[in-house]
Scaffold this motif. Structure first.
Motif, mmCIF file in Angstrom:
data_model
loop_
_atom_site.group_PDB
_atom_site.id
_atom_site.type_symbol
_atom_site.label_atom_id
_atom_site.label_comp_id
_atom_site.label_asym_id
_atom_site.label_seq_id
_atom_site.Cartn_x
_atom_site.Cartn_y
_atom_site.Cartn_z
ATOM 1 N N PRO A 127 1.094 -37.882 -16.258
ATOM 2 C CA PRO A 127 1.927 -37.834 -17.476
ATOM 3 C C PRO A 127 1.272 -38.468 -18.694
ATOM 4 O O PRO A 127 1.477 -37.999 -19.828
ATOM 5 C CB PRO A 127 3.193 -38.603 -17.063
ATOM 6 C CG PRO A 127 3.264 -38.449 -15.584
ATOM 7 C CD PRO A 127 1.841 -38.437 -15.111
ATOM 8 N N ALA A 183 -1.026 -35.972 -20.127
ATOM 9 C CA ALA A 183 -0.241 -34.951 -20.833
ATOM 10 C C ALA A 183 0.175 -35.441 -22.215
ATOM 11 O O ALA A 183 0.146 -34.678 -23.192
ATOM 12 C CB ALA A 183 0.990 -34.572 -20.007
ATOM 13 N N ARG A 184 0.549 -36.725 -22.304
ATOM 14 C CA ARG A 184 0.960 -37.255 -23.606
ATOM 15 C C ARG A 184 -0.191 -37.247 -24.610
ATOM 16 O O ARG A 184 -0.003 -36.864 -25.770
ATOM 17 C CB ARG A 184 1.516 -38.674 -23.445
ATOM 18 C CG ARG A 184 2.081 -39.231 -24.755
ATOM 19 C CD ARG A 184 2.852 -40.504 -24.549
ATOM 20 N NE ARG A 184 1.978 -41.590 -24.141
ATOM 21 C CZ ARG A 184 2.165 -42.339 -23.060
ATOM 22 N NH1 ARG A 184 3.183 -42.118 -22.262
ATOM 23 N NH2 ARG A 184 1.323 -43.325 -22.764
ATOM 24 N N GLN A 233 3.362 -31.625 -17.804
ATOM 25 C CA GLN A 233 4.539 -32.492 -17.784
ATOM 26 C C GLN A 233 5.621 -31.913 -16.874
ATOM 27 O O GLN A 233 6.253 -32.637 -16.095
ATOM 28 C CB GLN A 233 5.078 -32.662 -19.207
ATOM 29 C CG GLN A 233 6.230 -33.647 -19.340
ATOM 30 C CD GLN A 233 5.770 -35.085 -19.180
ATOM 31 O OE1 GLN A 233 4.594 -35.395 -19.318
ATOM 32 N NE2 GLN A 233 6.696 -35.975 -18.868
ATOM 33 N N GLU A 252 10.250 -36.199 -22.697
ATOM 34 C CA GLU A 252 8.876 -35.881 -23.096
ATOM 35 C C GLU A 252 8.650 -34.375 -23.119
ATOM 36 O O GLU A 252 8.041 -33.843 -24.058
ATOM 37 C CB GLU A 252 7.878 -36.551 -22.143
ATOM 38 C CG GLU A 252 7.841 -38.058 -22.221
ATOM 39 C CD GLU A 252 8.975 -38.723 -21.454
ATOM 40 O OE1 GLU A 252 9.132 -39.939 -21.587
ATOM 41 O OE2 GLU A 252 9.705 -38.009 -20.726
ATOM 42 N N LEU A 253 9.129 -33.688 -22.096
ATOM 43 C CA LEU A 253 8.952 -32.240 -22.054
ATOM 44 C C LEU A 253 9.656 -31.577 -23.240
ATOM 45 O O LEU A 253 9.112 -30.648 -23.853
ATOM 46 C CB LEU A 253 9.494 -31.669 -20.738
ATOM 47 C CG LEU A 253 9.390 -30.152 -20.577
ATOM 48 C CD1 LEU A 253 7.952 -29.675 -20.686
ATOM 49 C CD2 LEU A 253 10.012 -29.697 -19.249
#
Length: 276
Positions: A37, A40-41, A70, A80-81
């Motif tokens: 994650p 991904a961020r 994510q 977040e998604l």
């Protein structure tokens, strides 16, 4: 590095932001592995920077990868998604993929309402993005609906003197131009300017987009006439040196510039600066 990248992003220094987020992604891939994650961020932030730099094909690819990662790691519903999908929707709009962009923003909006409730900053941001989709698709009534909803949320969250409120009023004004409601649009512009007087670096930023919308409607001459009458009215009601006169002189100067009337625009601009 990600903190520094975020600082640079907020300052508009996109080149430095890109460097920081690239280093952050590489470092996290070494520490966490390729699928994580935090990776991904960093990829999401990189995609946002690419979009701001006009590298929209790279932005789309990066944001798709970030959203897919994510979702695979944390499932189909997370804050977040929702953020990543909203950013992807904006970039798809830039790439003239309006239908796909709208679908992603709607999915993000539904997710945010479920996770945070209707009256949240995240929902307001998604409503603004959706309003932009409708405005660009020449559906101003739908744009107005979304933006009024976003404005109501922002007023509830921040009060009437906040940059988010000014930004939403600006966008709503552009939508109202598409509906032929020019007086309301201009009043919203003036309200946005009044808020931004406390933010010198952003003051006046709303004028070009509003006037571009008015220009597309072919109404600049009529608007100039209305502004001239309004300035005269402000002089009578508030005095020659009042800030209200300056507020209305500023948009008149922009209109005169757009009409190519440079000799007329100069004294208007000078008077506005003198009063302020």
């Amino acid at each position: 590095r990600e903190i520094l990248g975020t600082v640079y992003l907020n300052l508009g220094d996109n080149r430095r932001a890109e460097a920081m987020f690239s280093e952050a992604r590489s470092g996290r891939q070494r520490l966490r592995g390729v699928q994580h994650p935090e990776v991904a961020r960093s990829m999401h932030y990189l995609g946002v920077v690419f979009g701001r730099l006009g590298r929209t094909a790279e932005a789309e690819q990066m944001l798709r990868q970030a959203a897919d990662m994510q979702e695979q790691l944390l499932g189909p519903e997370s804050a977040e998604l929702a953020e990543y999908l909203g950013s992807l929707g904006v970039v798809l709009m830039q790439r003239r993929k309006a239908n796909e962009g709208e679908a992603y923003i709607r999915r993000a909006l539904a997710m945010q309402v479920k996770l945070t409730g209707h009256d949240s900053a995240e929902v307001a941001r998604s409503l603004k993005k959706l309003g932009t989709v409708f405005e660009q698709a020449d559906q101003p009534a739908e744009a107005e609906r979304c933006l009024r909803d976003a404005l109501a949320i922002n007023l509830k969250l921040y009060g009437d003197s906040h940059p988010e409120v000014a930004s939403t009023k600006q966008m709503l004004g552009v939508a109202l131009v598409g509906l032929g409601r020019y007086t309301e649009a201009l009043e919203l512009y003036m309200q946005a300017v009044a808020i931004r007087q406390r933010l010198p670096e952003a003051a006046g930023r709303s004028a070009p987009s509003l006037l571009s919308a008015l220009e597309r409607q072919g109404t600049l001459a009529e608007l100039d006439q209305m502004l001239r009458l309004t300035v005269d009215s402000m002089r009578v009601r508030h005095g020659e040196e009042s800030i209200q006169v300056a507020y209305w002189l500023a948009p008149r100067g922009y209109v005169l510039l757009r009409e190519g009337k440079f000799a007329e625009a100069e004294p208007v601009a000078r008077e506005c600066l003198r009063i302020r």
